[in-house]
Structures are given as structure tokens and as C-alpha cells.
Design a protein around this motif. Structure first.
Motif, mmCIF file in Angstrom:
data_model
loop_
_atom_site.group_PDB
_atom_site.id
_atom_site.type_symbol
_atom_site.label_atom_id
_atom_site.label_comp_id
_atom_site.label_asym_id
_atom_site.label_seq_id
_atom_site.Cartn_x
_atom_site.Cartn_y
_atom_site.Cartn_z
ATOM 1 N N PRO A 287 -30.087 -38.313 34.065
ATOM 2 C CA PRO A 287 -28.784 -38.900 33.731
ATOM 3 C C PRO A 287 -27.745 -37.867 33.326
ATOM 4 O O PRO A 287 -26.564 -37.999 33.675
ATOM 5 C CB PRO A 287 -29.120 -39.842 32.569
ATOM 6 N N ASN A 288 -28.154 -36.830 32.599
ATOM 7 C CA ASN A 288 -27.197 -35.792 32.208
ATOM 8 C C ASN A 288 -26.740 -34.984 33.416
ATOM 9 O O ASN A 288 -25.571 -34.573 33.494
ATOM 10 C CB ASN A 288 -27.812 -34.866 31.166
ATOM 11 N N GLN A 289 -27.636 -34.739 34.355
ATOM 12 C CA GLN A 289 -27.245 -34.040 35.576
ATOM 13 C C GLN A 289 -26.214 -34.855 36.359
ATOM 14 O O GLN A 289 -25.231 -34.307 36.874
ATOM 15 C CB GLN A 289 -28.473 -33.767 36.451
ATOM 16 N N VAL A 290 -26.448 -36.158 36.426
ATOM 17 C CA VAL A 290 -25.504 -37.043 37.115
ATOM 18 C C VAL A 290 -24.146 -37.018 36.418
ATOM 19 O O VAL A 290 -23.086 -36.934 37.059
ATOM 20 C CB VAL A 290 -26.055 -38.481 37.179
ATOM 21 N N VAL A 370 -17.421 -41.417 33.954
ATOM 22 C CA VAL A 370 -18.578 -40.534 33.836
ATOM 23 C C VAL A 370 -19.807 -41.404 33.594
ATOM 24 O O VAL A 370 -19.886 -42.111 32.585
ATOM 25 C CB VAL A 370 -18.417 -39.524 32.682
ATOM 26 N N THR A 371 -20.757 -41.372 34.503
ATOM 27 C CA THR A 371 -21.946 -42.213 34.422
ATOM 28 C C THR A 371 -22.661 -42.040 33.088
ATOM 29 O O THR A 371 -22.975 -40.923 32.677
ATOM 30 C CB THR A 371 -22.917 -41.875 35.574
ATOM 31 N N GLY A 372 -22.894 -43.156 32.440
ATOM 32 C CA GLY A 372 -23.601 -43.126 31.166
ATOM 33 C C GLY A 372 -22.690 -43.034 29.958
ATOM 34 O O GLY A 372 -23.125 -43.277 28.826
ATOM 35 N N PHE A 373 -21.417 -42.690 30.180
ATOM 36 C CA PHE A 373 -20.482 -42.524 29.062
ATOM 37 C C PHE A 373 -19.215 -43.359 29.230
ATOM 38 O O PHE A 373 -18.357 -43.361 28.345
ATOM 39 C CB PHE A 373 -20.118 -41.048 28.893
ATOM 40 N N GLY A 374 -19.077 -44.042 30.364
ATOM 41 C CA GLY A 374 -17.932 -44.916 30.585
ATOM 42 C C GLY A 374 -16.685 -44.163 30.990
ATOM 43 O O GLY A 374 -16.749 -43.046 31.528
ATOM 44 N N ASN A 375 -15.516 -44.757 30.724
ATOM 45 C CA ASN A 375 -14.227 -44.135 31.030
ATOM 46 C C ASN A 375 -13.744 -43.352 29.821
ATOM 47 O O ASN A 375 -13.232 -43.927 28.858
ATOM 48 C CB ASN A 375 -13.192 -45.200 31.404
ATOM 49 N N THR A 383 -18.553 -33.854 24.769
ATOM 50 C CA THR A 383 -18.819 -33.940 23.329
ATOM 51 C C THR A 383 -19.818 -35.051 23.027
ATOM 52 O O THR A 383 -20.722 -34.882 22.197
ATOM 53 C CB THR A 383 -17.505 -34.195 22.562
ATOM 54 N N ALA A 384 -19.664 -36.185 23.709
ATOM 55 C CA ALA A 384 -20.593 -37.298 23.523
ATOM 56 C C ALA A 384 -21.987 -36.917 23.996
ATOM 57 O O ALA A 384 -22.999 -37.288 23.367
ATOM 58 C CB ALA A 384 -20.099 -38.530 24.272
ATOM 59 N N MET A 385 -22.068 -36.177 25.086
ATOM 60 C CA MET A 385 -23.366 -35.740 25.605
ATOM 61 C C MET A 385 -24.069 -34.829 24.596
ATOM 62 O O MET A 385 -25.269 -34.989 24.319
ATOM 63 C CB MET A 385 -23.179 -35.000 26.927
ATOM 64 N N VAL A 386 -23.310 -33.897 24.029
ATOM 65 C CA VAL A 386 -23.879 -32.984 23.028
ATOM 66 C C VAL A 386 -24.326 -33.758 21.792
ATOM 67 O O VAL A 386 -25.434 -33.538 21.264
ATOM 68 C CB VAL A 386 -22.842 -31.904 22.639
ATOM 69 N N GLY A 387 -23.485 -34.676 21.329
ATOM 70 C CA GLY A 387 -23.829 -35.455 20.143
ATOM 71 C C GLY A 387 -25.026 -36.354 20.362
ATOM 72 O O GLY A 387 -25.918 -36.455 19.500
ATOM 73 N N GLU A 388 -25.072 -37.000 21.509
ATOM 74 C CA GLU A 388 -26.189 -37.890 21.819
ATOM 75 C C GLU A 388 -27.490 -37.110 21.930
ATOM 76 O O GLU A 388 -28.541 -37.549 21.459
ATOM 77 C CB GLU A 388 -25.903 -38.622 23.133
ATOM 78 N N THR A 389 -27.409 -35.929 22.523
ATOM 79 C CA THR A 389 -28.598 -35.080 22.647
ATOM 80 C C THR A 389 -29.094 -34.636 21.275
ATOM 81 O O THR A 389 -30.303 -34.611 21.016
ATOM 82 C CB THR A 389 -28.279 -33.848 23.515
ATOM 83 N N ALA A 390 -28.173 -34.292 20.394
ATOM 84 C CA ALA A 390 -28.555 -33.860 19.041
ATOM 85 C C ALA A 390 -29.269 -34.989 18.295
ATOM 86 O O ALA A 390 -30.283 -34.761 17.614
ATOM 87 C CB ALA A 390 -27.323 -33.408 18.266
#
Length: 457
Positions: A287-290, A370-375, A383-390
Motif C-alpha cells: 500500500p505504501n508503494q502504491v 492518494v490511495t489509502g490517504f484520500g484527497n 506526513t500521514a504516511m510517516v505518522g501512521e508508520t510510527a
């Protein structure tokens, strides 16, 4: 004389008990060894002799001290701890990757939009225009580098799966071979404690690769299956795991079991190391790659679309700044051969006009899909990807600590019952040696009594 015969049975029983104790002490550091006990029973006296106290003692069996429930609990927690260890390691690696300065898309986006803002002071400035191109190139390289890092982890997951499947198949073959030996030894009336320990150790190792269930059989063998029921070992026969590559992604794979001429599909997570690999790839990495591909595509498309509405310093229509391969945007994102004067920052080509430039700056806050994070804006998406991963990394680490603690408790419970205690065995040596000597004393006393009787004649 019965006295001597009774003492001889005592000597034999305590000799066997001392041998068992010696075996325990010898294996005090042997992994997976289960201590043994000599079980004894009194030999009754003759039915017609009411004054017979008995005929001594006999060793009825040598018991392997173990508890099936504790052993299976250990195997179960092995699987859970191995899964949690693999998952938290992968999440930690991803967190470090996304948090590294060289891979930070937020830093690259901030630098690029800063260059655009700087250009508003003098839109016709060649150095300021070149700075925009330089930052665009640097940002595209960040996408490339981040994509490569995730791709390498994806490939590493595939390599780990291949190794884990090979290791599992080796263990399955060994378990089946030990099953066969146990069955043969049981048929011959032999003592199979060492083989049972070896089999338990093999199944314990297998349980770290994937979650398994076992069922004891009447012939002494054990049937091993996946938690979902697919057969792995039956008697002396072993199945083989197969990883079938995904036609759309060679680093992804589905698992199946081949047993004889039959194939059994495996749906869902198999637990253990293999389960962690599959779940991390499916739930996090892919999902992150997408999402990163979506961001690269959106960046290029948004900039190129706005630039197409402008006119450059040469009076020509605007040309694209970015280019990419639609099948893999993040890996292929790059800048075109555009020059500083060809940046169409004005709608009419007037050097001081920066209306198109301002629209480019507005992209920083423009929502994109952005797939998985909306508009969301590009910066907010990363930033959301980094926060969610943390957050997921912290949760995974907490889960690992809990599962590891459960595994250590299960191991301690098994060892409290089955492992060799040097203090206990030292006490046993004294007990059995004293009993052995006491029986020798009985024999000596019996001989003296016998000699005294002979002297009467």
C-alpha cells in the motif's frame, strides 16, 4: 535365600535409577532434553505364603518427564513471538527509511516550493528559474531513492520467504524421519525418549516458521498440520510447502502444500515468520508503494498541467517539467531537458508576470488523490504516511514485547517440569547410592546369617 534375592532386585533397581540420573546430568545442557525418571513397583509375595512381605522391587519403566499441554503451549507462543519479531523488525526498518533525511519527500517538497516562492521576487531571473529546475530534479531523485528502498525491502521479503519455505521443508522431512524411527522403536519395545526430544525440538523450530497443530497417533507418531488444517506430516510421510509467485508481482507469493499427488491451497496468514512476511508485504509495504506512486504521478501531472497553460521567456507554449513511466511513476520520475528560459511561469510570456508561477505554488496545498490517504496535499500525504508508520511500529514493538514475554513464560513452565536440575539430580545420586549401599548391606547380612547357620552343623 529370599533375603538375598530381594536385595538383588533392590541393587538392580537402584543401579538403573543411578544410570537414569547419570543420563540426566550428562544432558543438563542439551537443548530440548527432557529429564527421565526410573519408575519402580514392589514385587508381591507368593499367594500361598501369608508371611511373605514381598519379593523385592522392579523397574517398570523409564518415564520421560514432560507435559503435552506445556509443550504445545510453548510451540504456540513460539509462533506468536516469531510473527511479532518479524513484523516489528520490518516496521522498524520502514520507519527508519521514511524518517531518513535523504528519503523525506516532505523536505524535498518544501525545498521545491521554497524555490518557487523565491522566484516570485523576480520571475525572469535565470538563476532563480534554474533553482526551480534543480529542486525539481532533487525531488524526483528523492522519489527514486525512496522507491528503491521500498523495492529492496520488498525483494528482501521475497528472499526471506524463499529461505523460510526451504527451512520448513527440511524440518518437515526430518520430523517425518523421526516419526518413522519412533514407530519402529516402539514396535521393537525400545526406549524412544531421545527421539521424542528430537521430534519436539524439530516441531518447536517449525513453529517459529509457521503456526502448526499436532495430534498424537497410536503408533507413537505425531500428525502435524497447519492451523488451518492442511496436512504437513503424517507418519513417515512429509508434505512440501511451495511459494507460487504472483503473476503481477514476482516478489509476492501465495503458499500451498503438496502432499503426495495432492495440492492444498493456503488462504490467510500462516503465522510465524512466514505469516509476518506476507502480512507486512500485503498490509503495509505494498500500500505504501502504491501511495508513493500516486504522489509521484500527481506531482508530475499537476505541475505539467499548470505549465502547459503558460508561455516561456521565448514566447513559446509551456512544456512539461517532469516525465515518468506510468507503470512505475516513483521509480522513473525525472525532469525533462527543459531549460530555465523555457519555464512557462507567465500566461502571456511577460518577464515580470508570475500568474502561472503562483498557480504552481498553489499546488502545495491542492488536494490530490492518494490511495489509502484520500484527497490530501502531497506534503500531508507523506506526513500521514510517516505518522501512521510510527504508530504501527510502536504498536508492533509493544506486541512483540508482550508475545516474547508469553513465550519466555511458556519456556520457563516447560523447563520447570522437564529440564534437568543439578540440585535435584545431586540429591537423587545420594538417595540412590545410599539405597544401593543399603541393599549391599542386606546381602552382606544375609551372607553372615547363612554362614552362621552353616556353623551349626
Amino acid at each position: 535365600m529370599n533375603l538375598i534375592n530381594i536385595a538383588m532386585t533392590g541393587l538392580n533397581a537402584n543401579r538403573v535409577a543411578l544410570e537414569v540420573t547419570a543420563q540426566n546430568v550428562a544432558n543438563i545442557n542439551t537443548p530440548g532434553y527432557s529429564r527421565q525418571q526410573a519408575l519402580t513397583a514392589s514385587i508381591g509375595g507368593a499367594k500361598q505364603d501369608s508371611l511373605s512381605a514381598g519379593m523385592g522391587v522392579e523397574v517398570t519403566s523409564i518415564r520421560r518427564v514432560t507435559d503435552g499441554f506445556l509443550v504445545k503451549q510453548l510451540w504456540s507462543t513460539n509462533s506468536s513471538a516469531s510473527y511479532a519479531a518479524g513484523y516489528t523488525t520490518s516496521m522498524g526498518h520502514l520507519e527508519n527509511t521514511l524518517g531518513a533525511d535523504g528519503f523525506s519527500l516532505s523536505t524535498g517538497l518544501d525545498s521545491m516550493f521554497a524555490a518557487l516562492n523565491d522566484a516570485t521576487t523576480k520571475p525572469e531571473s535565470q538563476p532563480l528559474r534554474q533553482q526551480i529546475i534543480n529542486e525539481a530534479e532533487a525531488l524526483s531523485r528523492r522519489f527514486n531513492a525512496l522507491n528503491d528502498a521500498l523495492h529492496n525491502q520488498h525483494k528482501d521479503m521475497s528472499d526471506q520467504r524463499t529461505a523460510a519455505v526451504s527451512h520448513a521443508n527440511s524440518l518437515l522431512g526430518n520430523i517425518a524421519a523421526v516419526n518413522q524411527q519412533i514407530m519402529e522403536m516402539k514396535g521393537a519395545g525400545g526406549h524412544s525418549a531421545q527421539l521424542l526430544d528430537t521430534r519436539d525440538l524439530l516441531i518447536g523450530e517449525l513453529s517459529t516458521v509457521m503456526e502448526v497443530k499436532t495430534t498424537e497417533q497410536g503408533d507413537g507418531t505425531v500428525q502435524v498440520t497447519l492451523a488451518s488444517g492442511q496436512p504437513l506430516v503424517m507418519g513417515g510421510e512429509a508434505g512440501q510447502l511451495k511459494a507460487i509467485p504472483d503473476p503481477n508481482d514476482s516478489y509476492m507469493a501465495s503458499l500451498q502444500v503438496e502432499f503426495g499427488k495432492q495440492s492444498f491451497a493456503i488462504n490467510g496468514s500462516v503465522g510465524g515468520q512466514l505469516g509476518a512476511l506476507n502480512d507486512y508485504q500485503t498490509e503495509v509495504l505494498k500500500p505504501n508503494q502504491v501511495a508513493i506512486n500516486d504522489m509521484a504521478r500527481a506531482l508530475a501531472d499537476e505541475f505539467n498541467t499548470v505549465l502547459a497553460t503558460g508561455t516561456d521567456l521565448n514566447g513559446d507554449a509551456g512544456t512539461p517539467l517532469f516525465s515518468y513511466d506510468p507503470s512505475n511513476p516513483a521509480a522513473s520520475l525525472t525532469i525533462t531537458d527543459i531549460t530555465a528560459s523555457e519555464l512557462a511561469l507567465s500566461s502571456d510570456g511577460t518577464p515580470g508576470n508570475s500568474d502561472v508561477l503562483k498557480r504552481l505554488i498553489e499546488i502545495s496545498n491542492k488536494p490530490v488523490d492518494v490511495t489509502g490517504f484520500g484527497n490530501v496535499s502531497l506534503n500531508d500525504a507523506f506526513t500521514a504516511m510517516v505518522g501512521e508508520t510510527a504508530i504501527k511500529a510502536r504498536q508492533a514493538h509493544s506486541d512483540y514485547e508482550a508475545k516474547l514475554d508469553m513465550n519466555q513464560q511458556a519456556l520457563a513452565q516447560r523447563n520447570n517440569l522437564s529440564a534437568v536440575s543439578s540440585d535435584e539430580e545431586a540429591g537423587n545420586v545420594m538417595t540412590f547410592a545410599n539405597a544401593h549401599n543399603a541393599n549391599m548391606k542386606v546381602i552382606s547380612t544375609a551372607n553372615e546369617l547363612f554362614n552362621s547357620v552353616l556353623q551349626l552343623f
